[in-house]
Scaffold this active site. Structure first.
Site, short mmCIF file in Angstrom:
data_model
loop_
_atom_site.label_atom_id
_atom_site.label_comp_id
_atom_site.label_asym_id
_atom_site.label_seq_id
_atom_site.Cartn_x
_atom_site.Cartn_y
_atom_site.Cartn_z
N TYR A 11 0.84 -1.23 0.00
CA TYR A 11 0.00 0.00 0.00
C TYR A 11 0.87 1.27 0.00
O TYR A 11 0.81 2.08 -0.93
CB TYR A 11 -0.93 -0.06 1.21
CG TYR A 11 -1.68 1.22 1.53
CD1 TYR A 11 -2.25 2.00 0.52
CD2 TYR A 11 -1.82 1.63 2.85
CE1 TYR A 11 -2.95 3.16 0.84
CE2 TYR A 11 -2.52 2.78 3.18
CZ TYR A 11 -3.08 3.54 2.17
OH TYR A 11 -3.76 4.69 2.48
N LEU A 33 6.07 -10.27 -3.19
CA LEU A 33 4.67 -10.34 -3.65
C LEU A 33 3.78 -11.22 -2.75
O LEU A 33 2.73 -11.66 -3.18
CB LEU A 33 4.59 -10.81 -5.11
CG LEU A 33 5.28 -9.88 -6.13
CD1 LEU A 33 5.22 -10.49 -7.54
CD2 LEU A 33 4.65 -8.49 -6.16
N THR A 117 7.14 3.14 12.91
CA THR A 117 5.74 3.20 13.33
C THR A 117 5.58 3.80 14.72
O THR A 117 6.48 3.66 15.56
CB THR A 117 5.13 1.78 13.34
OG1 THR A 117 3.89 1.81 14.04
CG2 THR A 117 6.02 0.77 14.05
N TYR A 141 5.20 -6.58 16.91
CA TYR A 141 5.33 -5.71 15.73
C TYR A 141 6.09 -4.43 16.09
O TYR A 141 7.10 -4.09 15.48
CB TYR A 141 3.93 -5.39 15.17
CG TYR A 141 3.95 -4.25 14.19
CD1 TYR A 141 4.72 -4.32 13.03
CD2 TYR A 141 3.21 -3.08 14.43
CE1 TYR A 141 4.76 -3.25 12.13
CE2 TYR A 141 3.24 -2.02 13.54
CZ TYR A 141 4.01 -2.12 12.40
OH TYR A 141 4.06 -1.06 11.53
N LYS A 145 10.13 -3.20 15.04
CA LYS A 145 10.50 -1.93 14.40
C LYS A 145 11.44 -1.13 15.30
O LYS A 145 12.34 -0.44 14.82
CB LYS A 145 9.25 -1.12 14.08
CG LYS A 145 8.36 -1.75 13.01
CD LYS A 145 8.90 -1.46 11.62
CE LYS A 145 7.99 -1.98 10.53
NZ LYS A 145 8.34 -1.52 9.20
N LEU A 188 -9.47 0.23 9.88
CA LEU A 188 -10.81 0.78 10.05
C LEU A 188 -11.41 1.34 8.75
O LEU A 188 -12.52 0.95 8.35
CB LEU A 188 -10.78 1.88 11.14
CG LEU A 188 -12.11 2.57 11.40
CD1 LEU A 188 -13.14 1.59 11.92
CD2 LEU A 188 -11.92 3.72 12.39
N1 UDP Z 1 -11.10 -0.40 14.61
C1 UDP Z 1 -12.45 -0.72 14.76
N2 UDP Z 1 -13.01 -1.57 13.85
C2 UDP Z 1 -12.32 -2.14 12.81
C3 UDP Z 1 -10.94 -1.79 12.67
C4 UDP Z 1 -10.38 -0.92 13.58
O1 UDP Z 1 -13.12 -0.23 15.68
O2 UDP Z 1 -12.88 -2.92 12.02
C5 UDP Z 1 -10.49 0.57 15.52
C6 UDP Z 1 -9.25 0.07 16.21
O3 UDP Z 1 -9.59 -0.62 17.41
C7 UDP Z 1 -8.48 1.37 16.45
C8 UDP Z 1 -8.87 2.23 15.26
O4 UDP Z 1 -10.09 1.69 14.76
O5 UDP Z 1 -8.94 1.98 17.63
C9 UDP Z 1 -7.84 2.25 14.14
O6 UDP Z 1 -7.50 0.92 13.86
P1 UDP Z 1 -6.65 0.48 12.60
O7 UDP Z 1 -6.54 -1.03 12.63
O8 UDP Z 1 -7.22 1.10 11.37
O9 UDP Z 1 -5.23 1.15 12.83
P2 UDP Z 1 -4.22 1.06 14.10
O10 UDP Z 1 -4.49 2.30 14.92
O11 UDP Z 1 -4.48 -0.22 14.84
O12 UDP Z 1 -2.87 1.10 13.45
#
Ligand code: UDP
Length: 323
Positions: A11, A33, A117, A141, A145, A188
């Site tokens: 991405y 890949l 990160t 993870y 890093k 999300l």
């Molecule tokens: N989250 C959620 N539902 C989902 C995916 C993520 O509520 O289907 C929440 C997750 O718990 C976090 C926020 O959205 O609080 C961002 O999550 P994401 O996995 O996108 O990124 P992260 O912050 O974990 O790198």
């Protein structure tokens, strides 16, 4: 410059490759890949299919490309998976990274930009998170890093390898041609947009009892093109450095869902679930250091514009890259 980009089919890597080419650089992609997609690689780039686990493959690629600099995106990046299979994360993110650095040393390549990160910080003592806060990762993870950040300091001191480590907060959005298509989608925004596309019935909210105004987690979403712009500036950095990279703004899970409803014009069904392990309530970046030292300023401060760019890509590519 000629840049070797590991993970250029993923991405963030694919969009940085596109932006590098648009800026007039020459690009060689090195990717196995497994997570990325062949169709995500800009056809102007050369592709070498190879695996960082096999040190001979990256040495060969480095010798044949003879790049001026390396951008390193190839990594595993799922917190939950890392809690189940730490070995995969330490092998790929640490051992694979060392093979890459050793190939650079062997070939005399001295310039390196690293995808780090905010997970290297763990739950912060305060937000926004600046570079002086202690790093205490709470999952393999983030630890992998963080270990690699420490390794970089020694390759600089001993081999003169100049690096910039960019600690991303939440990358989001798309360029016109390239976007977010993970084989296992846990993020999300794409998960909400899949509901809008009719590909999922609902989106789950992980935790509604956090100490935030609406009870859901707050994150700092940064547009992928702003992230790519930071990589471009990092190529010209004079000294090795670590930078946090976000917009300094925070958006809750409920606000993301409401904005997706507005942008897509579709009702998003939500299901409230318990907290996801390892999720801090708020992660917001302080990016003054990269602004001061490299002149980086985010162009996309509006979450609506970020989501609109992601939505446009998902509508144009409902099946993702199709592989
Ligand atoms: N989250 C959620 N539902 C989902 C995916 C993520 O509520 O289907 C929440 C997750 O718990 C976090 C926020 O959205 O609080 C961002 O999550 P994401 O996995 O996108 O990124 P992260 O912050 O974990 O790198």
């Amino acid at each position: 410059m000629h840049i070797l980009v590991t993970g250029g089919a993923g991405y963030i890597g694919s969009i940085c490759v596109e932006q590098l080419l648009d800026a007039g650089h020459t690009v060689t992609v090195f990717d196995n890949l497994t997570e990325g997609h062949r169709a995500a690689i800009d056809p102007r780039a050369e592709l070498i299919v190879g695996d960082l686990q096999k040190d001979g493959e990256i040495v060969c690629a480095m010798k044949s490309a003879q790049p001026d600099a390396v951008m390193h995106f190839a990594a595993n990046a799922l917190v939950g998976e890392s809690m189940e299979n730490p070995s995969k994360y330490f092998r790929n993110n640490v051992t694979g990274g060392i093979h890459l650095l050793d190939a650079m040393v062997a070939c005399g390549v001295k310039r390196f930009v690293f995808s780090s990160t905010c997970a290297t910080f763990g739950p912060p003592e305060r937000v926004p998170i600046d570079e002086t806060l202690p790093q205490r990762p709470i999952n393999p993870y983030g630890e992998s890093k963080f270990i690699f950040e420490k390794i970089l300091r020694w390759y600089d001191e001993i081999h003169g390898l100049k690096f910039v480590a960019l600690r991303y907060f939440n990358a989001a959005g798309a360029s016109g041609r390239y976007g977010e298509d993970h084989r296992i989608e846990t993020h999300l925004i794409p998960n909400v947009l899949k509901v809008a596309l009719g590909q999922r019935d609902n989106v789950q909210i992980f935790g509604t009892d956090y100490e935030t105004p609406d009870g859901t987690c707050i994150r700092d979403y940064i547009h992928i093109l702003d992230l790519a712009a930071a990589h471009m500036l990092a190529l010209g950095a004079e000294a090795s450095a670590f930078y946090n990279l976000g917009t300094g703004g925070g958006t809750s899970v409920r606000e993301i869902i409401a904005t997706c409803e507005k942008v897509t014009g579709k009702k998003i069904t939500v299901v409230e679930k318990p907290r996801r392990p390892g999720d801090p309530a708020r992660l917001i970046a302080a990016s003054e250091k990269i602004h001061r030292e490299l002149g980086w300023t985010p162009q996309f401060q509006s979450i609506e514009k970020i989501i609109a760019s992601a939505w446009a890509w998902h509508v144009a590519n409902p099946g993702g890259y199709g592989d």
